[in-house]
Enzyme design. Structure first.
Site, PDB file in Angstrom:
ATOM      1  CB  ALA A  13     -18.321  54.604  23.844  1.00 38.66           C
ATOM      2  CG  ASN A 105     -18.476  59.373  39.986  1.00 34.94           C
ATOM      3  OD1 ASN A 105     -18.525  59.439  38.757  1.00 34.94           O
ATOM      4  ND2 ASN A 105     -18.225  58.238  40.614  1.00 34.94           N
ATOM      5  CB  VAL A 129     -28.158  56.690  34.476  1.00 37.33           C
ATOM      6  CG1 VAL A 129     -28.088  55.171  34.576  1.00 37.33           C
ATOM      7  CG2 VAL A 129     -29.460  57.140  33.827  1.00 37.33           C
ATOM      8  CG  ASP A 159     -33.451  50.484  42.191  1.00 35.33           C
ATOM      9  OD1 ASP A 159     -32.619  49.572  42.183  1.00 35.33           O
ATOM     10  OD2 ASP A 159     -33.146  51.682  42.008  1.00 35.33           O
ATOM     11  NE  ARG A 162     -32.561  45.591  39.135  1.00 34.26           N
ATOM     12  CZ  ARG A 162     -31.393  46.191  39.360  1.00 34.26           C
ATOM     13  NH1 ARG A 162     -31.247  46.980  40.430  1.00 34.26           N
ATOM     14  NH2 ARG A 162     -30.385  46.022  38.541  1.00 34.26           N
ATOM     15  CG  HIS A 187     -29.570  53.174  42.235  1.00 34.76           C
ATOM     16  ND1 HIS A 187     -30.369  52.116  41.899  1.00 34.76           N
ATOM     17  CD2 HIS A 187     -28.383  52.926  41.641  1.00 34.76           C
ATOM     18  CE1 HIS A 187     -29.696  51.274  41.137  1.00 34.76           C
ATOM     19  NE2 HIS A 187     -28.484  51.740  40.971  1.00 34.76           N
TER      20      HIS A 187
HETATM   21  P1  NAX Z   1     -19.761  51.289  30.936  1.00 31.65           P
HETATM   22  O1  NAX Z   1     -18.469  51.255  31.663  1.00 31.65           O
HETATM   23  O2  NAX Z   1     -20.102  50.216  29.968  1.00 31.65           O
HETATM   24  O3  NAX Z   1     -19.894  52.688  30.173  1.00 31.65           O
HETATM   25  C1  NAX Z   1     -19.656  53.903  30.798  1.00 31.65           C
HETATM   26  C2  NAX Z   1     -19.212  54.868  29.726  1.00 31.65           C
HETATM   27  O4  NAX Z   1     -19.121  56.163  30.326  1.00 31.65           O
HETATM   28  C3  NAX Z   1     -17.845  54.540  29.139  1.00 31.65           C
HETATM   29  O5  NAX Z   1     -17.902  54.532  27.724  1.00 31.65           O
HETATM   30  C4  NAX Z   1     -16.953  55.651  29.673  1.00 31.65           C
HETATM   31  O6  NAX Z   1     -15.892  55.993  28.800  1.00 31.65           O
HETATM   32  C5  NAX Z   1     -17.977  56.790  29.791  1.00 31.65           C
HETATM   33  N1  NAX Z   1     -17.555  57.877  30.660  1.00 31.65           N
HETATM   34  C6  NAX Z   1     -16.803  57.827  31.786  1.00 31.65           C
HETATM   35  N2  NAX Z   1     -16.592  59.061  32.258  1.00 31.65           N
HETATM   36  C7  NAX Z   1     -17.237  59.922  31.432  1.00 31.65           C
HETATM   37  C8  NAX Z   1     -17.376  61.317  31.387  1.00 31.65           C
HETATM   38  N3  NAX Z   1     -16.801  62.098  32.296  1.00 31.65           N
HETATM   39  N4  NAX Z   1     -18.115  61.871  30.377  1.00 31.65           N
HETATM   40  C9  NAX Z   1     -18.675  61.093  29.438  1.00 31.65           C
HETATM   41  N5  NAX Z   1     -18.565  59.749  29.411  1.00 31.65           N
HETATM   42  C10 NAX Z   1     -17.862  59.169  30.409  1.00 31.65           C
HETATM   43  O7  NAX Z   1     -20.895  51.405  32.079  1.00 31.65           O
HETATM   44  P2  NAX Z   1     -22.467  51.134  31.968  1.00 31.65           P
HETATM   45  O8  NAX Z   1     -22.730  49.710  32.249  1.00 31.65           O
HETATM   46  O9  NAX Z   1     -22.993  51.730  30.712  1.00 31.65           O
HETATM   47  O10 NAX Z   1     -22.995  51.923  33.265  1.00 31.65           O
HETATM   48  C11 NAX Z   1     -22.946  53.335  33.322  1.00 31.65           C
HETATM   49  C12 NAX Z   1     -23.317  53.835  34.708  1.00 31.65           C
HETATM   50  O11 NAX Z   1     -24.651  53.466  35.059  1.00 31.65           O
HETATM   51  C13 NAX Z   1     -22.439  53.276  35.840  1.00 31.65           C
HETATM   52  O12 NAX Z   1     -22.095  54.346  36.693  1.00 31.65           O
HETATM   53  C14 NAX Z   1     -23.372  52.331  36.569  1.00 31.65           C
HETATM   54  O13 NAX Z   1     -22.997  52.161  37.903  1.00 31.65           O
HETATM   55  C15 NAX Z   1     -24.680  53.054  36.418  1.00 31.65           C
HETATM   56  N6  NAX Z   1     -25.916  52.292  36.650  1.00 31.65           N
HETATM   57  C16 NAX Z   1     -26.924  52.920  37.285  1.00 31.65           C
HETATM   58  C17 NAX Z   1     -28.160  52.333  37.474  1.00 31.65           C
HETATM   59  C18 NAX Z   1     -29.272  53.046  38.142  1.00 31.65           C
HETATM   60  O14 NAX Z   1     -30.330  52.433  38.322  1.00 31.65           O
HETATM   61  N7  NAX Z   1     -29.139  54.303  38.563  1.00 31.65           N
HETATM   62  C19 NAX Z   1     -28.399  50.936  37.049  1.00 31.65           C
HETATM   63  C20 NAX Z   1     -27.452  50.448  36.008  1.00 31.65           C
HETATM   64  C21 NAX Z   1     -26.026  50.923  36.169  1.00 31.65           C
HETATM   65  O15 NAX Z   1     -25.363  50.079  37.049  1.00 31.65           O
END
Ligand code: NAX
Length: 354
Positions: A13, A105, A129, A159, A162, A187
């Site tokens: 979501a 986490n 991710v 990365d 980028r 990362h």
């Molecule tokens: P959002 O806050 O828009 O969405 C995260 C979603 O995960 C929410 O809907 C939340 O309810 C859900 N969620 C939380 N805990 C959960 C669980 N235990 N089981 C299932 N769903 C759960 O974040 P968004 O912008 O989509 O980013 C998601 C993640 O990607 C973050 O941790 C962010 O830091 C990480 N990223 C990692 C990147 C990478 O290169 N590795 C880059 C992009 C991003 O920043």
């Protein structure tokens, strides 16, 4: 037509998933002839939002999308998976200590690793991710002993993309003409974007990146910090973390796992270190240059590493060792993850999100 591949996206979501699901469902990742069953996991409070996402996927009328299964239950989400893209994680809340964030986490990725172990196919490919991506990936892999550690990887392709794009823009060419940049390590802002083995295709000929760019000071200075700080720069500008580019990178990563890398090209991904490559300590998920064939990655060995690179590779490894040791100390004592509050003010999450 082939049997559908069963693909899980967690955090379904959230904002990355909103950009990601359409690309997966229309065949960008698993192939244009490959039917797909999409399983969408989020936490219970997000189920109404997820319903809206499901409606939109239905309204896309995509020929390859055979089934969409929204759920907040592990035993439904992880069943018989071919691929799992673990995007959801606990975001940093106001006043939250780094240790507490890591602890929350560890609880999430331990539980998801155990569910993978119990319900998914043993051949499942798992891409983590959610941040801290490397350590979350390690915890999931450790919690799924019946699935080979090689099936787990974390995203550093954003990365990598980028870095390629920065070099391409500097040379005034398209990013497709830049290959073999490397992201080493975590990362996080300690990652090392390395162009010593990068080639730029100029008028049909591969040229070493340093010769093509002709600005060593930039390549060893601002280029590196720009890539390291890019996530923070996007947050500052957009007041939200990278989503479109993250979704594109996830597609690139999983497509390469599924269909392999091109001859002569390598890409970056966080994979399990056995201690046998580039002096990186064992038992870390560390980003290396890899090639992929038959859904199996292989670290590109034997690249020359100079002192400049060595120091940066060691610094990011040291950060990962510390993060791992803290995370592992939580493995036995984790509490149930609390429902996270998504879409927090972006500045609050600055440190946790790149
Ligand atoms: P959002 O806050 O828009 O969405 C995260 C979603 O995960 C929410 O809907 C939340 O309810 C859900 N969620 C939380 N805990 C959960 C669980 N235990 N089981 C299932 N769903 C759960 O974040 P968004 O912008 O989509 O980013 C998601 C993640 O990607 C973050 O941790 C962010 O830091 C990480 N990223 C990692 C990147 C990478 O290169 N590795 C880059 C992009 C991003 O920043």
């Amino acid at each position: 037509m082939a049997e559908p591949v069963r693909v899980l996206v967690t955090g379904a979501a959230g904002q990355i998933a909103y950009s990601l699901l359409y690309s997966i469902a229309k065949g960008d990742v698993f192939g244009k002839d490959q039917p797909i069953a999409l399983v969408l996991l989020d936490i219970a409070p997000m189920m109404p939002v997820l319903e809206g996402v499901v409606m939109e996927l239905q309204d896309c009328a995509l020929p390859l999308l055979r089934e969409v299964i929204p759920t907040d239950k592990g035993e439904v989400a992880f069943k018989d998976l071919d691929a799992a893209i673990l995007v959801g994680s606990m975001p940093r809340r106001d006043g939250m200590e780094r240790k507490d964030l890591l602890k929350a986490n560890v609880a999430i990725f331990k539980s998801q690793g155990e569910s993978l172990d119990k319900y998914a196919k043993k051949t499942v490919k798992v891409l983590v991710v959610g941040n801290p991506a490397n350590t979350n990936c390690l915890i999931a892999a450790k919690s799924a002993p019946s699935i080979p550690k090689e099936n787990f990887s974390c995203l550093t392709r954003l990365d990598h993309n980028r870095a390629s794009s920065q070099v391409a823009m500097r040379c005034g060419i398209s990013a497709e003409f830049v290959k073999n940049v490397i992201i080493w390590g975590n990362h996080s802002s300690t990652q090392y974007p390395d162009v010593h083995h990068c080639k730029v295709n100029k008028q049909g000929k591969d040229v070493a990146c340093f010769d093509a760019v002709k600005d060593e000071a930039w390549l060893k200075g601002d280029f590196i910090s720009t890539v390291q700080q890019r996530g923070a720069a996007v947050i500052k500008a957009r007041k939200l973390s990278s989503a479109m580019s993250a979704a594109k990178a996830i597609c690139d990563h999983m497509r390469d796992i599924w269909t392999g890398t091109q001859e002569g090209n390598f890409i970056s991904m966080g994979v399990y270190s056995t201690g046998n490559s580039y002096g990186v300590p064992e038992d870390l998920i560390y980003s290396f240059p890899v090639t992929i064939k038959d859904k199996t990655w292989k670290i590109v060995d034997g690249l020359a590493i100079n002192d400049f690179s060595r120091a940066k590779m060691d610094a990011t490894a040291a950060e990962l060792v510390e993060e791992r040791d803290t995370a592992v100390s939580f493995l036995g004592v984790t509490t149930e993850p609390q429902p996270s509050a998504p879409h927090l003010d972006a500045q609050e999450n600055l440190e946790a999100r790149l």
